[in-house]
Write an enzyme that holds these catalytic residues in place. Structure first.
Site, PDB file in Angstrom:
ATOM      1  N   LYS A   1      -3.759 -13.036   6.469  1.00 12.75           N
ATOM      2  CA  LYS A   1      -4.913 -13.937   6.444  1.00 12.75           C
ATOM      3  C   LYS A   1      -4.409 -15.361   6.247  1.00 12.75           C
ATOM      4  O   LYS A   1      -4.053 -15.765   5.141  1.00 12.75           O
ATOM      5  CB  LYS A   1      -5.890 -13.579   5.310  1.00 12.75           C
ATOM      6  CG  LYS A   1      -7.231 -14.281   5.509  1.00 12.75           C
ATOM      7  CD  LYS A   1      -8.035 -14.439   4.247  1.00 12.75           C
ATOM      8  CE  LYS A   1      -7.597 -15.598   3.416  1.00 12.75           C
ATOM      9  NZ  LYS A   1      -7.660 -16.928   4.057  1.00 12.75           N
TER      10      LYS A   1
ATOM     11  N   GLU B   1       4.398 -16.927  -3.933  1.00 14.56           N
ATOM     12  CA  GLU B   1       5.141 -18.154  -3.594  1.00 14.56           C
ATOM     13  C   GLU B   1       4.184 -19.307  -3.841  1.00 14.56           C
ATOM     14  O   GLU B   1       3.290 -19.562  -3.029  1.00 14.56           O
ATOM     15  CB  GLU B   1       5.568 -18.126  -2.119  1.00 14.56           C
ATOM     16  CG  GLU B   1       6.554 -17.030  -1.750  1.00 14.56           C
ATOM     17  CD  GLU B   1       7.982 -17.347  -2.177  1.00 14.56           C
ATOM     18  OE1 GLU B   1       8.194 -18.340  -2.891  1.00 14.56           O
ATOM     19  OE2 GLU B   1       8.877 -16.578  -1.798  1.00 14.56           O
TER      20      GLU B   1
HETATM   21  P1  NAD Z   1      -4.815 -22.036  -1.816  1.00 15.07           P
HETATM   22  O1  NAD Z   1      -4.327 -21.304  -2.993  1.00 15.07           O
HETATM   23  O2  NAD Z   1      -6.067 -22.807  -1.926  1.00 15.07           O
HETATM   24  O3  NAD Z   1      -5.039 -21.029  -0.583  1.00 15.07           O
HETATM   25  C1  NAD Z   1      -4.005 -20.208  -0.116  1.00 15.07           C
HETATM   26  C2  NAD Z   1      -4.601 -18.999   0.578  1.00 15.07           C
HETATM   27  O4  NAD Z   1      -5.300 -18.220  -0.382  1.00 15.07           O
HETATM   28  C3  NAD Z   1      -5.601 -19.325   1.681  1.00 15.07           C
HETATM   29  O5  NAD Z   1      -5.386 -18.449   2.765  1.00 15.07           O
HETATM   30  C4  NAD Z   1      -6.937 -19.016   1.026  1.00 15.07           C
HETATM   31  O6  NAD Z   1      -7.948 -18.657   1.931  1.00 15.07           O
HETATM   32  C5  NAD Z   1      -6.540 -17.828   0.166  1.00 15.07           C
HETATM   33  N1  NAD Z   1      -7.459 -17.521  -0.934  1.00 15.07           N
HETATM   34  C6  NAD Z   1      -8.247 -18.365  -1.633  1.00 15.07           C
HETATM   35  N2  NAD Z   1      -8.952 -17.681  -2.580  1.00 15.07           N
HETATM   36  C7  NAD Z   1      -8.598 -16.378  -2.461  1.00 15.07           C
HETATM   37  C8  NAD Z   1      -8.980 -15.181  -3.131  1.00 15.07           C
HETATM   38  N3  NAD Z   1      -9.866 -15.191  -4.132  1.00 15.07           N
HETATM   39  N4  NAD Z   1      -8.423 -14.016  -2.727  1.00 15.07           N
HETATM   40  C9  NAD Z   1      -7.527 -13.980  -1.727  1.00 15.07           C
HETATM   41  N5  NAD Z   1      -7.126 -15.085  -1.055  1.00 15.07           N
HETATM   42  C10 NAD Z   1      -7.635 -16.281  -1.414  1.00 15.07           C
HETATM   43  O7  NAD Z   1      -3.599 -22.953  -1.356  1.00 15.07           O
HETATM   44  P2  NAD Z   1      -3.632 -24.087  -0.254  1.00 15.07           P
HETATM   45  O8  NAD Z   1      -4.406 -25.241  -0.792  1.00 15.07           O
HETATM   46  O9  NAD Z   1      -4.001 -23.475   1.055  1.00 15.07           O
HETATM   47  O10 NAD Z   1      -2.063 -24.470  -0.152  1.00 15.07           O
HETATM   48  C11 NAD Z   1      -1.434 -25.381  -0.986  1.00 15.07           C
HETATM   49  C12 NAD Z   1      -0.628 -24.682  -2.061  1.00 15.07           C
HETATM   50  O11 NAD Z   1       0.291 -23.762  -1.489  1.00 15.07           O
HETATM   51  C13 NAD Z   1       0.214 -25.629  -2.886  1.00 15.07           C
HETATM   52  O12 NAD Z   1       0.108 -25.323  -4.247  1.00 15.07           O
HETATM   53  C14 NAD Z   1       1.628 -25.362  -2.393  1.00 15.07           C
HETATM   54  O13 NAD Z   1       2.637 -25.705  -3.303  1.00 15.07           O
HETATM   55  C15 NAD Z   1       1.571 -23.914  -2.104  1.00 15.07           C
HETATM   56  N6  NAD Z   1       2.645 -23.490  -1.197  1.00 15.07           N
HETATM   57  C16 NAD Z   1       3.678 -22.736  -1.692  1.00 15.07           C
HETATM   58  C17 NAD Z   1       4.731 -22.358  -0.859  1.00 15.07           C
HETATM   59  C18 NAD Z   1       5.892 -21.543  -1.385  1.00 15.07           C
HETATM   60  O14 NAD Z   1       6.565 -20.908  -0.585  1.00 15.07           O
HETATM   61  N7  NAD Z   1       6.180 -21.547  -2.681  1.00 15.07           N
HETATM   62  C19 NAD Z   1       4.718 -22.731   0.473  1.00 15.07           C
HETATM   63  C20 NAD Z   1       3.662 -23.484   0.944  1.00 15.07           C
HETATM   64  C21 NAD Z   1       2.619 -23.851   0.100  1.00 15.07           C
END
Ligand code: NAD
Length: 502
Positions: free
Chosen positions: A189, A264
């Protein structure tokens, strides 16, 4: 001026997709059943398209399709044949760099030149793990009995992957390739804000020979579609890439179903510059660390720790450098920094700069940004302590907090004074000091006189609020498999000391 909505629809069609995002389930593009989601072009701030959230019924169908396809993939096909298909996928991705990069750039607001590189890296990921498909095997263990004891590395079954919006196709390849190389089925997803390149990638893979249903893409929201897939009984592990807040929710949901998770998450990485460093190189590295991708990178060098004797000089060099960076239309080849990817993130980054100013930061920022779009100018926050909100909270934008230090011990203490543990770097000409810093700084990835180098062959991950588990390299092969221990009694009389047979 190009019509960006037309370009979106045309590129979707070139890649075999419909005019709006649809889930890909068992090889079929399917509309969702839930609430309407709007995709907004981050450069024009105008809507690009709308689509319905996939919803629970689609999530269940995706998990069931993956469960069926996974059995055939892992049991009826040789490992070498799986590797061959993955090589074909790698070539097919390279054949589609241009449309995939265009679509990514339009929807995520990423500079097109960065998108081309990321798509090419996806091809590399499939090629790398293709090579592992027939080289993963167990071992024979010299147990102290008459048994032959050996291990098998088995696929988990179906894995559910959740990815964020900052590097959609890159993250999809990063997770899908090791999962299928080890014989798993996948439901993925992507972020509801950037779903289409993940669908396009899997469609290309299917056209190159990936069995339909082995990898299924759900276009939709986390709390509805994502939650349903986490709970589906076919899903054996959850791999989450995203923010710490959502990661915590996902890990709790997985744990309550007794499923393991890899997380991650975010970072607040220290980029440490000593006075014996080549300052010109360090300054270029610092710019790449925080300004590339508009700072929307989990490993961004968002805390710049500089030795006090060169701190002022470094700030001046950085300020001069940021005025030379080209901000603009992500589709323009000359653009080095595009807009922030979405309105919510734009509000967060802008709010963090405003509150840093209120906390007493000396804010150095270039003034000119394009007229429309979620642009944030490259910004240096000076004069804050490491315990300031801007130095502790992930900003995920082109904003760096610069903090001076007096000596090695203070640099280490500052670097580790964070709730995160994802990445870090040191710039120095002293090789011994470089290794001492690599040893002392808490980070899953550490660079010496470099920043942001990563490769599919090397492990990646973090600790504390940056998550747990590892992606990429041989570590990912372990994350996506489990060991089965097989015992064969090789003695003439079985060594079972209990039981009765007439
Ligand atoms: P986010 O946590 O808002 O969303 C990430 C994913 O989670 C999306 O697909 C979203 O739809 C899904 N999601 C949201 N609520 C959920 C739930 N209740 N159940 C299941 N899935 C759910 O993150 P974002 O704003 O899309 O991305 C930015 C973040 O990602 C930053 O904190 C960044 O550091 C992190 N990031 C980490 C890595 C890594 O490899 N460590 C890589 C890229 C980004």
């Amino acid at each position: 001026m190009i019509d960006r909505t037309n370009l979106f629809v045309d590129t979707m069609q070139t890649l075999g997709l419909g005019a709006h995002p649809q889930s890909l389930i068992d090889g079929q593009l399917q509309d969702g059943t839930g609430a309407t989601i709007t995709l907004v072009d981050p450069f024009t701030e105008a809507p690009l398209t709308q689509y319905p959230d996939a919803g629970e019924t689609r999530a269940n169908a995706a998990c069931e399709a993956a469960a069926i396809a996974q059995i055939a993939w892992s049991k009826s096909m040789s490992a070498a044949a799986r590797g061959q298909i993955m090589q074909d996928i790698a070539r097919a991705v390279l054949d589609h760099v241009a449309p995939l990069a265009t679509l990514e750039s339009l929807v995520a607001g990423k500079p097109i030149r960065d998108c081309r590189i990321e798509v090419a890296k996806v091809a590399e990921m499939f090629a790398y793990y293709a090579g592992w498909a027939d080289k993963l095997h167990g071992e024979v263990i010299p147990v102290p009995s008459g048994h032959l004891n050996y291990t098998l590395r088995e696929p988990l079954g179906v894995v559910f992957q959740i990815t964020p919006w900052n590097a959609p196709i890159f993250t999809a390849g990063w997770q899908i390739a090791p999962a299928i190389a080890t014989g798993n089925g996948v439901v993925i997803k992507p972020s509801e804000l950037t779903p289409v390149t993940t669908v396009a990638l899997v469609k290309i893979a299917e056209n190159a020979g990936l069995p339909k249903g082995l990898v299924n893409v759900l276009c939709g929201l986390g709390p509805t579609t994502g939650q349903a897939a986490i709970e589906h009984k076919a899903v054996r592990k959850v791999i989450f890439v995203g923010s710490p807040e959502t990661g915590r929710r996902v890990a709790i949901a997985a744990a309550s179903a007794l499923k393991p998770a890899v997380l991650e998450l975010g970072g607040k990485s220290a980029n440490i510059v000593f006075d014996d460093a080549n300052l010109k190189h360090a300054c270029l590295g610092a710019q790449a660390a925080i300004f590339s991708g508009a700072g929307q990178s989990c490993v961004a060098g968002s805390r710049l720790l500089v030795h006090q004797s060169v701190h002022a000089q470094m700030i001046d060099m950085l300020s001069e450098g940021m005025n030379a960076i080209t901000l603009g239309d992500p589709l323009d080849d000359a653009t080095e920094i595009g807009p922030i990817s979405n309105a919510r993130q734009f509000a967060h980054v802008s709010g963090m700069i405003t509150s840093a100013r209120a906390d007493g930061a000396d804010v150095r920022s270039r003034d000119a940004t394009p007229d429309t779009g979620y642009f944030v100018a490259p910004t240096v926050l000076n004069g804050l302590k490491n315990n300031a909100n801007a130095a502790q909270t992930e900003i995920f934008g082109p904003v760096v907090t610069a903090i001076p230090f007096a000596d090695e011990q203070e640099a280490i203490a500052l670097a580790n004074d964070t709730q995160f543990g994802l990445a870090g770097a040191v710039w120095t000409s002293d090789v011994g000091r470089a290794h001492r810093m690599a040893d002392a700084v808490r980070a899953g990835t550490f660079w010496i006189n470099s920043y942001k180098a990563i490769h599919v062959s090397s492990p990646f991950g973090g600790s504390l609020n940056s998550g747990f588990g590892r992606s990429s390299g041989t570590d990912a092969l372990m994350e996506y498999t489990s060991a089965k221990s097989v015992w064969l009694d090789a003695t003439p009389i079985p060594k079972i000391a209990f039981g009765y047979v007439s």
